[in-house]
Structures are given as structure tokens and as C-alpha cells.
Design a protein around this motif. Structure first.
Motif, short mmCIF file in Angstrom:
data_model
loop_
_atom_site.label_atom_id
_atom_site.label_comp_id
_atom_site.label_asym_id
_atom_site.label_seq_id
_atom_site.Cartn_x
_atom_site.Cartn_y
_atom_site.Cartn_z
N UNK A 297 32.27 42.40 44.68
CA UNK A 297 30.99 42.42 43.63
C UNK A 297 31.04 42.92 42.30
N UNK A 298 31.89 43.95 41.88
CA UNK A 298 32.00 44.43 40.69
C UNK A 298 32.90 43.74 39.93
N UNK A 299 34.09 43.56 40.49
CA UNK A 299 35.08 42.92 39.65
C UNK A 299 34.94 41.35 39.55
N UNK A 300 35.20 40.80 38.47
CA UNK A 300 34.75 39.39 38.13
C UNK A 300 35.89 38.43 38.98
N UNK A 301 36.93 38.85 39.25
CA UNK A 301 38.06 37.93 39.67
C UNK A 301 37.80 37.46 41.33
N UNK A 302 37.79 36.23 41.57
CA UNK A 302 37.54 35.96 43.02
C UNK A 302 38.92 36.14 43.82
N UNK A 303 38.68 36.38 45.22
CA UNK A 303 39.63 36.06 45.89
C UNK A 303 40.42 34.77 45.79
N UNK A 304 41.80 34.51 45.99
CA UNK A 304 42.38 33.17 46.05
C UNK A 304 43.25 33.09 47.45
N UNK A 305 43.68 32.08 47.46
CA UNK A 305 44.60 31.65 48.66
C UNK A 305 45.67 32.31 48.48
N UNK A 306 46.23 33.03 47.55
CA UNK A 306 47.42 33.74 47.40
C UNK A 306 47.05 35.13 48.01
N UNK A 307 45.98 35.66 48.07
CA UNK A 307 45.64 36.93 48.67
C UNK A 307 45.42 37.01 50.20
N UNK A 308 45.30 35.75 50.86
CA UNK A 308 45.32 35.63 52.30
C UNK A 308 46.52 36.18 52.76
#
Length: 574
Positions: A297-308
Motif C-alpha cells: 500500500x505504501x510502496x509504489x512498486x507492484x508485485x510481479x510474477x518474479x515474486x511468486x
């Protein structure tokens, strides 16, 4: 500011004057003061918030023993404690990163400064300030966008720490909080755990956010959830059915909800402000146990498929830990249920009040072999017994049943003498019982022609019964003492005899009521005596419930068997 002083004197009064509460509270960092032995004597509100403990839980305890840990949450040797070294040398020191435990059993990385200070009355101590490290990424207290920048070494370190933290507890709630502390804020601003219960209901077990350097639980977002829909394509519903991990965003829930769970997810995104989430199933060995949602919520970078892949590795370890914890809890409940079913119904004895209690061990411990018994004898007397079989879980419960049944037979054969019955039992358990080591008090109580109640008892290595008069006088019945059962010793056993005063209360109990890791057995017995004296005129059921609640040490992890009886007024003795 909370300050404690020993005894009736207040040697810290000068400290109060030299460091007013207003100044102490206005310090922007968590702060506490220790005496020259390292015992916490004062804390500010930020310390309470940081460590998630009240001032009463902090003040009076050794700061090193209570708080200081290594990075895996294990106790830190005193020889490696920089705070103690500074205290012993009366010097000012600073540490960029050290590790401390909190009230929720999580570990937090902090920087600290310690400086000597005068506590008053010539007493020296030190003031300790704790704050977020200069390198937040190392201390896991950062809001920076570091998730996708983790190196392979960082990922391996996180997985290793997760394994260590989760395998060192068999408590489901503790495991969830530890995993939340490992992932927030290192990977996300929010962690949400949805668990499937053993009756296939869904419960939002934990919602945690990162705010001002600490993890804050959100009970308003926790609680029961709607059933898992079988056909819904929405991310959480799929995860709870065991589908692969996936990404989620508020946009997915803008349309009409297809299920009750979708409604709850709409609420979750709205309340938390999460703009991006990653959701993965938590799988056990045989079934899906729930799902973990990490949100930003606070950080702008969204999750991506590389985080899964990393998220799946984390939930795989969480699944094994929760599976073990549930299996352990299931076994404990089986043992507890067996224990309760083996305990007898109390007989009705005209003119005599009698009650019994069994309190199981706390969730982090094992059910033991504590038991009580009471039954009528052929000569009109009543037999009483309280005992503790060495061991835990089903073995102890089974051993307890064997010993109790054999004891009944021997007491029935020798109703006139508890010591003779116990002597025969001791000889038998060495060859018959699976769990031969046990302590017990065996007694008979009978009303004489004069209307008075007489107690005969023998004690086989057990805590002595407590007698409480109506006016609050107390005494431990230390007569008739002999060795515990199953040692192979040949010492003789004797009976002790006492006529019980009218309106007196006799308490038989197991050591779970008096033992503590922090205090001696004598302290526990004195605590029991004082509480029993204060409750002497309560009705017997109220007396028993209050005594169990007040006298039992908070840190005791054993079960308790308890039996109490009260003699009538002399006017009703006939």
C-alpha cells in the motif's frame, strides 16, 4: 513512564526528579533504564509499543534475559551482550544492529545506544535508547522497494530464517506471527492469513500491517469468512482451493462480487489501501490449510510474477509448520479428552462438601498424568487420592489409568490404612504398570460418633495437602511422608491422623499449581497458602475456581488436578 523500586523504600525518587516523566515520554525513541545489575527499572510508552509488552511485563525483569536474542530468536550468551559489557564498564556504547524479542514471540532488529546514568540515592544504572537501524534492509524495518531486488543469497537467507523460526514452535498463532514478521516489511506492507479449519470453515486468522517501525495487528479485519466457492476464478478463492499462486489488485474486485469471499476481499483492499497483492495457497501434506496474501500500500512498486516463486517457497514451509502444529494439537486434545474421561465423578458424601477440578496444560505444553479420585469404602468411609504419573501425553494418561485402578483395588482391600494400600501398590507398579514412577497422596476420611471428621493419609513424594480453617489460618499437612512410587526403595510408609475442624477446607493438588520456572517451590507453596487463606469463607466451588485462577503461576506449563472438601458446622455434624 513506569518505574519500579524494591521493597517499601523508593531509592529511585531522585531518578524521577532528574528525569521527569514528561521528558522520558518525549524521547522519540523507545527508552528504558536499568540498574547496575541490568534489571529494567523504567520504560517509556514507545518501549511498550515496540516490544508489545506492558510496563508491568518489562519492569523488574533482567533486560538481557527478557529481550536480547540472536538473529534466529535464540537466547544470547551474556558474554556476547554488548549492553551488559557497557553496563559493567560504566561506559557509553552504540550498536548498529542487534536483535530483540517481543511479546508476540517475533524478533526485531534494532540499533541501540546505552549511556550511564545516576538513578538516585547513589545508585548507578544506564539509559538505553533503541531505534530503527541505519540500514533498514538488514533489520527488516524498511519501507523501501526491496522485494524484487533481493539477491539469491538474500532469498536463501530468508528461507533459512523462515525454516528456523517456523520449526521452533508448535503453536499455530505463533507460527503465523513469526512469518508475518519475516515478510513485513521486507516484502510487503501487509500480511493476511486465511486458514481453513478442521470443519472446512474459513477464518481470517491474522492481518498485520507495518507502521512506524512496528507490526500492528488489525483485529477489525480478522474473523470468520464465507465458505470457499467451488467455481470462482477470483485469486483468494482459487488459492483456498489449492490453485497456484497469483497476483491480485483492487481492480479485480470492482465488479459485482461472485461470492461472499469476494465481498470480504473488496473490504480488505478498501480498508488497507493495498494497490497490489500476491496470494499463495498454504498446503499441508494432505490438504490445503489456507492462503497467505502479501499486499503493498505504501510502496509504489507492484508485485510481479518474479515474486511468486519466493512466496510459494515461504508458504510451502508455512504449510509444513502448520501441519505439524495441528497434528500436535490434535494429539494433545486426544490425550486431554482421554484424561478427562478417565477421571471419576465425585461421590456424594452426606454432611461433607466435595469438589474437584482438572485444568489441562497450556497449548504449548503436553498433557500430563495428573489425576484425582474419590470413592466410598465398605466401612462407610470415603477414600481420597491425588496423584501425578511421570510422563506426558497418551502414555501418561494410560499409566495414570493403570495406577488409579490398581490403587482402588488395594484401598478396597485395606480400607483401614492408606499406607498399607500404597505399599502394595508400590510393589505392583514395578512389575505391572507401564509408567511406574508416580507421586500421590492417599487418604480416608470418616465421621466419628462425636460427629467430627477424621482424616488418615499417607504421602508418596507428593506436595502436602493444605488445610484452611474458616478464620483463614493455614497449615500444610506434612505427616505420613514417604518416597514416591516406582523407585524400588524399601522404606516403610506410615499413616498420619488429624481431626478436621468444623468449616475447614482440605485442598489436595498436583505440582502444576505451585511450580514455576521463575520461583522456588517454597514460593509457590506460600503463594497457594496466602490465596487459600484469603478465600477461606467463599463457597467451595467459588473457592476452588478462584484458587486455581489466582495461585497457579502464569509461566507454569503443566496440567493441574485439584480436589477440595469442606467439613460442616459443628451444629450440623451429628
Amino acid at each position: 513512564m513506569a518505574i519500579a523500586a524494591p521493597g517499601g523504600e523508593d531509592p529511585l525518587e531522585e531518578f524521577r526528579r532528574s528525569l521527569p516523566a514528561e521528558i522520558f515520554e518525549e524521547v522519540t525513541a523507545a527508552a528504558f533504564a536499568v540498574d547496575d545489575k541490568g534489571v529494567i527499572v523504567a520504560v517509556n510508552g514507545r518501549s511498550e509499543k515496540l516490544f508489545q509488552m506492558t510496563a508491568n511485563e518489562l519492569v523488574g525483569h533482567d533486560a538481557h534475559d527478557l529481550l536480547h536474542r540472536d538473529s534466529h530468536g535464540h537466547p544470547l550468551p551474556r558474554s556476547r551482550c554488548g549492553l551488559r559489557m557497557a553496563l559493567l564498564t560504566n561506559s557509553t556504547r552504540h550498536c548498529e544492529l542487534d536483535w530483540f524479542t517481543r511479546g508476540d514471540d517475533t524478533v526485531i532488529g534494532l540499533s541501540w545506544v546505552i549511556t550511564p546514568c545516576e538513578l538516585g540515592a547513589g545508585a548507578l544504572g544506564a539509559l538505553v535508547l533503541l531505534y530503527k537501524p541505519e540500514d533498514p534492509a538488514d533489520a527488516h524495518q524498511d519501507d523501501a522497494e526491496v522485494s524484487t531486488r533481493l539477491t539469491e543469497l538474500d532469498r536463501l537467507a530468508l528461507l533459512a530464517e523462515t525454516t528456523t523460526q517456523l520449526t521452533s514452535t508448535l503453536d499455530v498463532d505463533a507460527a503465523l506471527r513469526r512469518l508475518a514478521a519475516l515478510t513485513v516489511p521486507r516484502l510487503a506492507d501487509w500480511a493476511v492469513f486465511d486458514l481453513i479449519t478442521e470443519v472446512d470453515e474459513v477464518r481470517r486468522a491474522l492481518v498485520v500491517q507495518h507502521e512506524e517501525g512496528v507490526l500492528i495487528e488489525r483485529p477489525d479485519l480478522q474473523g470468520p469468512m464465507p465458505p470457499v466457492p467451488q467455481e470462482s476464478p477470483m485469486p483468494l478463492s482459487r488459492a483456498l482451493r489449492g490453485a497456484a499462486s497469483t497476483l491480485a489488485s483492487p481492480a479485480m474486485y470492482h465488479g459485482p462480487p461472485d461470492s461472499g469471499i469476494a465481498v470480504e476481499q473488496q473490504r480488505l483492499f478498501s480498508e488497507t489501501g493495498m494497490h497490489s497483492a500476491a496470494i499463495a495457497p498454504i498446503r499441508g501434506l494432505r490438504e490445503v490449510l489456507g492462503a497467505l496474501t502479501l499486499g503493498r500500500s505504501r510502496r509504489a512498486e507492484p508485485f510481479t510474477a518474479s515474486d511468486l516463486p519466493l512466496l510459494e517457497d515461504l508458504t510451502r514451509r508455512a504449510g509444513l509448520a502448520l501441519d505439524n502444529a495441528r497434528l500436535y494439537e490434535r494429539q494433545r486434545k486426544v490425550a486431554e479428552t482421554m484424561q478427562r474421561h478417565l477421571l471419576p465423578q465425585m461421590p456424594t458424601v452426606p454432611g461433607l462438601e466435595m469438589t474437584a477440578r482438572y485444568v489441562p496444560a497450556p497449548h504449548a505444553s503436553q498433557v500430563g498424568g495428573d489425576w484425582y479420585d474419590a470413592f466410598s469404602l465398605s466401612d462407610g468411609a470415603t477414600a481420597l487420592a491425588i496423584g501425578d504419573v511421570v510422563g506426558h501425553d497418551l502414555d501418561a494418561a494410560g499409566g495414570m489409568a493403570q495406577i488409579r485402578n490398581m490403587l482402588r483395588a488395594f484401598v478396597w482391600m485395606h480400607p483401614e490404612s492408606p499406607s498399607v494400600a500404597v505399599t502394595h501398590l508400590d510393589q505392583a507398579v514395578m512389575h505391572i504398570a507401564q509408567e511406574p514412577m508416580a507421586t500421590m497422596v492417599v487418604a480416608r476420611i470418616a465421621r466419628g460418633d462425636d460427629g467430627c471428621w477424621t482424616l488418615h493419609w499417607t504421602n508418596a513424594g507428593h506436595p502436602p495437602p493444605l488445610l484452611v480453617s474458616e478464620d483463614g489460618r493455614t497449615r500444610f499437612l506434612k505427616g505420613g511422608h514417604g518416597m514416591l512410587l516406582g523407585t524400588g526403595g524399601q522404606g516403610s510408609r506410615t499413616d498420619a491422623v488429624l481431626t478436621l475442624p468444623p468449616r475447614s477446607t482440605l485442598v489436595l493438588y498436583t505440582d502444576g499449581l505451585i511450580e514455576s520456572r521463575r520461583h522456588t517451590l517454597d514460593d509457590g507453596m506460600d503463594r497457594l497458602r496466602r490465596h487459600a487463606a484469603s478465600l477461606a469463607r467463599r463457597p467451595l466451588d467459588s473457592f476452588s475456581d478462584s484458587l486455581l485462577s489466582q495461585a497457579r503461576p502464569e509461566d507454569n506449563d503443566d496440567d493441574v488436578a485439584f480436589l477440595a472438601l469442606r467439613t460442616p458446622d459443628q451444629s450440623h455434624a451429628g
